[in-house]
Write a protein that holds these residues in place. Structure first.
Motif, mmCIF file in Angstrom:
data_model
loop_
_atom_site.group_PDB
_atom_site.id
_atom_site.type_symbol
_atom_site.label_atom_id
_atom_site.label_comp_id
_atom_site.label_asym_id
_atom_site.label_seq_id
_atom_site.Cartn_x
_atom_site.Cartn_y
_atom_site.Cartn_z
ATOM 1 N N MET A 1 0.813 -1.202 -0.039
ATOM 2 C CA MET A 1 -0.022 0.043 -0.011
ATOM 3 C C MET A 1 0.938 1.386 -0.069
ATOM 4 S SD MET A 1 -3.018 1.143 2.690
ATOM 5 C CE MET A 1 -4.402 1.528 2.238
ATOM 6 N N ALA A 2 0.548 2.164 -0.823
ATOM 7 C CA ALA A 2 1.166 3.505 -0.800
ATOM 8 C C ALA A 2 1.105 4.370 0.570
ATOM 9 C CB ALA A 2 0.734 4.285 -2.060
ATOM 10 N N LYS A 3 2.095 4.839 0.774
ATOM 11 C CA LYS A 3 2.100 5.620 2.116
ATOM 12 C C LYS A 3 0.958 6.643 2.119
ATOM 13 C CE LYS A 3 4.989 8.621 4.894
ATOM 14 N NZ LYS A 3 6.332 9.432 5.056
ATOM 15 N N PHE A 4 0.357 6.467 3.241
ATOM 16 C CA PHE A 4 -1.055 7.296 3.317
ATOM 17 C C PHE A 4 -0.593 8.693 4.149
ATOM 18 C CE2 PHE A 4 -4.566 8.525 5.904
ATOM 19 C CZ PHE A 4 -5.664 8.207 5.066
ATOM 20 N N ARG A 5 -1.202 9.681 3.596
ATOM 21 C CA ARG A 5 -0.705 11.139 3.802
ATOM 22 C C ARG A 5 -1.929 11.854 4.638
ATOM 23 N NH1 ARG A 5 3.801 13.411 1.064
ATOM 24 N NH2 ARG A 5 3.092 15.334 2.384
ATOM 25 N N LEU A 6 -1.706 12.118 5.671
ATOM 26 C CA LEU A 6 -2.853 12.769 6.606
ATOM 27 C C LEU A 6 -2.955 14.246 6.216
ATOM 28 C CD1 LEU A 6 -1.945 11.349 10.228
ATOM 29 C CD2 LEU A 6 -3.713 10.498 8.669
ATOM 30 N N ASP A 7 -4.238 14.722 6.108
ATOM 31 C CA ASP A 7 -4.402 16.063 5.894
ATOM 32 C C ASP A 7 -4.981 16.698 7.105
ATOM 33 O OD1 ASP A 7 -7.085 15.505 5.942
ATOM 34 O OD2 ASP A 7 -7.587 15.849 3.938
ATOM 35 N N GLU A 8 -5.441 17.916 7.071
ATOM 36 C CA GLU A 8 -5.776 18.713 8.366
ATOM 37 C C GLU A 8 -6.859 18.059 8.872
ATOM 38 O OE1 GLU A 8 -5.630 21.056 11.714
ATOM 39 O OE2 GLU A 8 -4.155 20.745 10.291
ATOM 40 N N THR A 9 -7.875 17.638 8.163
ATOM 41 C CA THR A 9 -9.112 17.065 8.420
ATOM 42 C C THR A 9 -8.792 15.760 9.390
ATOM 43 O OG1 THR A 9 -10.373 18.169 6.871
ATOM 44 C CG2 THR A 9 -11.356 16.252 8.078
ATOM 45 N N ASP A 10 -7.812 15.029 8.677
ATOM 46 C CA ASP A 10 -7.692 13.570 9.484
ATOM 47 C C ASP A 10 -6.931 13.718 10.911
ATOM 48 O OD1 ASP A 10 -8.266 11.874 7.176
ATOM 49 O OD2 ASP A 10 -6.268 12.486 6.135
ATOM 50 N N HIS A 11 -6.050 15.086 10.874
ATOM 51 C CA HIS A 11 -5.381 15.409 12.282
ATOM 52 C C HIS A 11 -6.543 15.832 13.030
ATOM 53 C CE1 HIS A 11 -1.234 14.663 11.500
ATOM 54 N NE2 HIS A 11 -1.399 15.262 10.459
ATOM 55 N N GLN A 12 -7.566 16.462 12.634
ATOM 56 C CA GLN A 12 -8.560 17.086 13.633
ATOM 57 C C GLN A 12 -9.329 15.847 14.149
ATOM 58 O OE1 GLN A 12 -10.302 19.759 10.851
ATOM 59 N NE2 GLN A 12 -9.486 21.702 12.145
ATOM 60 N N ILE A 13 -9.764 14.791 13.441
ATOM 61 C CA ILE A 13 -10.498 13.586 13.589
ATOM 62 C C ILE A 13 -9.880 12.995 14.606
ATOM 63 C CG2 ILE A 13 -11.471 11.472 12.652
ATOM 64 C CD1 ILE A 13 -11.932 12.900 10.161
ATOM 65 N N LEU A 14 -8.335 12.644 14.493
ATOM 66 C CA LEU A 14 -7.561 11.853 15.163
ATOM 67 C C LEU A 14 -7.585 12.477 16.895
ATOM 68 C CD1 LEU A 14 -4.542 10.701 13.015
ATOM 69 C CD2 LEU A 14 -6.403 9.353 14.142
ATOM 70 N N VAL A 41 -15.149 6.963 6.538
ATOM 71 C CA VAL A 41 -14.347 6.590 5.436
ATOM 72 C C VAL A 41 -12.874 6.791 5.795
ATOM 73 C CG1 VAL A 41 -13.671 7.222 3.128
ATOM 74 C CG2 VAL A 41 -15.958 6.854 3.568
ATOM 75 N N ARG A 42 -12.818 8.017 6.324
ATOM 76 C CA ARG A 42 -11.604 8.554 6.836
ATOM 77 C C ARG A 42 -10.921 7.675 7.802
ATOM 78 N NH1 ARG A 42 -9.403 14.063 5.440
ATOM 79 N NH2 ARG A 42 -10.727 14.859 3.696
ATOM 80 N N VAL A 43 -11.545 7.350 8.789
ATOM 81 C CA VAL A 43 -11.232 6.512 10.031
ATOM 82 C C VAL A 43 -10.930 5.097 9.476
ATOM 83 C CG1 VAL A 43 -11.872 5.461 12.022
ATOM 84 C CG2 VAL A 43 -12.432 7.759 11.865
ATOM 85 N N LYS A 44 -11.543 4.608 8.623
ATOM 86 C CA LYS A 44 -11.366 3.215 7.983
ATOM 87 C C LYS A 44 -10.075 3.206 7.084
ATOM 88 C CE LYS A 44 -13.063 -0.802 7.094
ATOM 89 N NZ LYS A 44 -13.040 -1.941 8.103
ATOM 90 N N LYS A 45 -9.761 4.256 6.386
ATOM 91 C CA LYS A 45 -8.777 4.426 5.668
ATOM 92 C C LYS A 45 -7.445 4.563 6.671
ATOM 93 C CE LYS A 45 -10.268 6.331 1.268
ATOM 94 N NZ LYS A 45 -10.180 7.470 0.535
ATOM 95 N N MET A 46 -7.477 5.070 7.662
ATOM 96 C CA MET A 46 -6.397 5.048 8.725
ATOM 97 C C MET A 46 -6.334 3.731 9.323
ATOM 98 S SD MET A 46 -6.818 9.128 10.435
ATOM 99 C CE MET A 46 -8.407 9.452 10.406
ATOM 100 N N GLU A 47 -7.553 3.122 9.526
ATOM 101 C CA GLU A 47 -7.322 1.853 10.205
ATOM 102 C C GLU A 47 -6.547 0.835 9.257
ATOM 103 O OE1 GLU A 47 -10.894 1.590 12.807
ATOM 104 O OE2 GLU A 47 -11.337 0.881 10.951
ATOM 105 N N GLU A 48 -6.908 0.910 7.922
ATOM 106 C CA GLU A 48 -6.215 0.162 7.121
ATOM 107 C C GLU A 48 -4.701 0.376 6.632
ATOM 108 O OE1 GLU A 48 -8.804 0.799 3.397
ATOM 109 O OE2 GLU A 48 -10.346 -0.813 4.430
#
Length: 70
Positions: A1-14, A41-48
């Motif tokens: 899997m390619a490296k997953f890049r977090l954006d600001e929304t991902d960081h806020q969710i985390l 969807v974003r949480v699922k992608k971060m889990e994967e």
């Protein structure tokens, strides 16, 4: 899997999930002005991607009536 890049929304969710892992996706979505489906969807992608490894439940055994734990 390619490296997953977090954006600001991902960081806020985390950050919200770090504060309280039981925060409903609908509450997170309202605070960020996005849909609950987007949060899911974003949480699922971060889990994967292995960024989110799970969540935990911590119990106060004393309040449950246990005098000791073996």
């Amino acid at each position: 899997m390619a490296k997953f890049r977090l954006d600001e929304t991902d960081h806020q969710i985390l950050n919200m999930l770090i504060d309280n892992t039981r925060t409903p996706f609908t509450d997170i979505a309202k605070k960020l002005n996005i849909s609950a489906g987007t949060v899911h969807v974003r949480v699922k992608k971060m889990e994967e991607a292995g960024i989110i490894l799970g969540s935990s439940l911590t119990l106060n055994y004393e309040k449950l009536g246990y005098a000791f734990i073996a």
